[in-house]
Design an enzyme around this catalytic site. Structure first.
Site, PDB file in Angstrom:
ATOM      1  NE  ARG A 263      38.130  46.228  48.649  1.00  9.24           N
ATOM      2  CZ  ARG A 263      39.160  46.549  49.399  1.00  9.24           C
ATOM      3  NH1 ARG A 263      40.300  46.926  48.823  1.00  9.24           N
ATOM      4  NH2 ARG A 263      39.089  46.516  50.714  1.00  9.24           N
ATOM      5  CD  GLU A 291      41.083  40.051  46.298  1.00  8.88           C
ATOM      6  OE1 GLU A 291      41.180  40.026  47.542  1.00  8.88           O
ATOM      7  OE2 GLU A 291      41.218  41.083  45.637  1.00  8.88           O
ATOM      8  CG  HIS A 310      43.719  42.605  48.270  1.00 14.57           C
ATOM      9  ND1 HIS A 310      42.355  42.423  48.205  1.00 14.57           N
ATOM     10  CD2 HIS A 310      43.906  43.855  48.778  1.00 14.57           C
ATOM     11  CE1 HIS A 310      41.749  43.518  48.657  1.00 14.57           C
ATOM     12  NE2 HIS A 310      42.677  44.390  49.009  1.00 14.57           N
TER      13      HIS A 310
END
Length: 343
Positions: A263, A291, A310
């Protein structure tokens, strides 16, 4: 056609059982549809399900689709505080969601956990569903930095045969920050490459460290200074947010490779961008503070950086475990269990 105008297929189970609570999946990745359908029988006589089969992150669409839900299955979208209030019927919201079943780990970066605790709303996440998926993607990023296959592919297709000098992994030191299921899987892969693996010694299982032959290092800064490659595998918790500081990143030697498939929020805000803009450390990142990554984000300007959207957790094997755990979390909530409770 916009997300709001599209007409997705809706999959429903037990639609006539209005005596049962309703679990809504307002959006889903296409590759997850069949695995989810295979697990929906786990909710027979427990809850109705309404699953929308398109992919959207539009907040108003997600809210509208979940308006009458008792539980929401959260697959790849964030729930800001204002939306959380509306989902759950607080501060003028019209929803009545009592449970969020999150299809991933690191749920704290998607839902305000303190707020859900205060208001008695359950949040569930899933565990160990993608250890191999994330570990494999970690090495895909490491290998891309080391051998530049993407760039070389483009050059050959453009009739450029210049090539590039590779960076050997054999004999290099891989420094792992985080040694849970994913970190341990990365260590096993690294052993196959003949790498030396060092691990930041915090909450490390001694048996796993012995089995995998890793070196334990007590100071995170020392680890970063000694490693040829640094790879992050910490979960995002209240205790890990911002745990990696600018001072620690500053100790990485020129030429170090830096990889993050964990993360972004475990790094002090702005610290990684500042370090990488010095231009002496190469990086590959799958996670970001915002994001999708904004077009004007300075990370896009870092020379040689490798960025992926991601996706480390996404593969066919991971989807099987992920979908089952999400459905099990919902079933457990409605039957009084505590399966995978995160808050």
């Amino acid at each position: 056609m916009s997300e709001q105008q599209s007409m997705p297929q809706i999959i429903e189970t037990q639609p006539d059982r209005t005596d049962l609570p309703l679990a809504v999946m307002p959006t889903v990745f296409e590759a997850m549809i069949e695995p989810f359908k295979a697990n929906l029988p786990l909710l027979h006589d427990i809850a109705r399900v309404r699953m929308y089969t398109d992919r959207t992150t539009d907040k108003e669409t997600l809210l509208a689709r979940s308006a009458d839900a008792d539980a929401v299955m959260v697959i790849g979208f964030h729930i800001p505080d204002a939306a959380l209030d509306r989902f759950c019927g607080f501060d003028g919201g019209d929803g009545h969601v009592r449970c969020f079943a999150f299809g991933g780990t690191g749920v704290a970066s998607y839902i305000n956990m303190a707020k859900t605790r205060e208001r008695g709303v359950r949040v569930c996440n899933i565990v160990h569903y993608g250890d191999h998926a994330v570990a494999e993607h970690t090495f895909a990023l490491i290998l891309e930095l080391a051998r530049e296959t993407g760039r070389l592919d483009a050059e050959v297709k453009a009739d450029d045969w210049t090539g590039a000098e590779g960076y050997a992994l054999h004999g290099k030191t891989l420094g792992l920050i985080g040694f849970g299921g994913i970190g341990q899987t990365v260590a096993r892969i690294a052993n196959g490459f003949g790498m030396h693996v060092a691990v930041w010694n915090s909450h490390v299982d001694p048996a796993a460290a012995t089995e995998l032959g890793v070196e334990l290092i007590d100071d995170m800064g020392d680890l970063m200074e000694r490693a040829d490659i640094v790879s992050l595998h910490l979960p995002l918790l209240e205790s890990t947010a911002g745990i990696i500081t600018a001072r620690q990143l500053d100790r990485m030697r020129p030429g170090t490779l830096f990889v993050n498939t964990a993360r972004a929020e475990i790094i002090e805000p702005g610290a990684l961008t500042a370090r990488l803009l010095r231009g002496d450390v190469q990086a590959a990142l799958d996670v970001f503070d915002h994001e999708p990554l904004p077009m004007d984000d300075l990370l896009r300007t870092v020379p040689g950086i490798v960025l992926t959207p991601h996706v480390a957790w996404r593969n066919d094997e991971a989807y099987v475990s992920l979908t089952r755990q999400v459905v099990q979390s919902v079933a457990s909530f409605f039957t009084g269990g505590d399966f995978n409770v995160a808050n």
